[in-house]
Design a protein around this motif. Sequence first.
Motif, short mmCIF file in Angstrom:
data_model
loop_
_atom_site.label_atom_id
_atom_site.label_comp_id
_atom_site.label_asym_id
_atom_site.label_seq_id
_atom_site.Cartn_x
_atom_site.Cartn_y
_atom_site.Cartn_z
N ASN A 1 18.64 103.92 40.02
CA ASN A 1 19.90 104.30 39.36
C ASN A 1 21.09 103.59 39.99
OD1 ASN A 1 18.63 105.93 37.50
ND2 ASN A 1 18.91 107.79 38.68
N GLU A 2 21.08 103.49 41.32
CA GLU A 2 22.17 102.76 41.99
C GLU A 2 22.17 101.29 41.59
OE1 GLU A 2 22.60 105.27 46.17
OE2 GLU A 2 21.01 103.77 45.99
N LEU A 3 20.97 100.70 41.54
CA LEU A 3 20.88 99.30 41.13
C LEU A 3 21.38 99.10 39.70
CD1 LEU A 3 17.51 97.85 42.47
CD2 LEU A 3 19.81 97.07 42.97
N LYS A 4 21.01 100.01 38.82
CA LYS A 4 21.47 99.90 37.43
C LYS A 4 22.99 100.01 37.35
CE LYS A 4 17.28 101.65 35.24
NZ LYS A 4 16.64 102.77 34.56
N ALA A 5 23.55 100.93 38.11
CA ALA A 5 25.00 101.09 38.11
C ALA A 5 25.69 99.84 38.65
CB ALA A 5 25.40 102.31 38.94
N MET A 6 25.16 99.28 39.72
CA MET A 6 25.75 98.08 40.30
C MET A 6 25.61 96.89 39.35
SD MET A 6 27.19 99.17 42.94
CE MET A 6 27.74 97.70 43.75
#
Length: 136
Positions: A65-70
Amino acid sequence: MFKKREIQEMIDKGRIKPLSPTEIARQKRIHKVKSDAAREYLKVSENREWMVKHGKQYLVDFTQNELKAMKKYFNALDEKNEGSIGAKELEELLISMGLAENAVQVRRLIETVDEDRSGRIEFDEFMEMIKSEGNA
């Protein structure tokens, strides 16, 4: 997608200009970089999922999820959709995140992760910058 005939008609009517050989080569390089990046992203994503599934999440720097947001933030900064962002595009984000205080620091950060010395940051370099500054 346009057919060759439709493209030729648009060129003949002056609505579009034919691409120069240099521009064609440039577009092919951009396409290859994006294709390579997409393949690498999938490979990394599969490895990350395997590590989490097998109890090795401590080896993973960011959650999916963090990767997708970034990636979403990165793409928003990449207004020309070139697969990279420059210092000016990064400046506001890095300063607002507290990773840099001014434009000079932004350029220094870019220099530390810009592996191909293009002066522009690709997504993997962007994430390396975020990771290294978050651990500093």
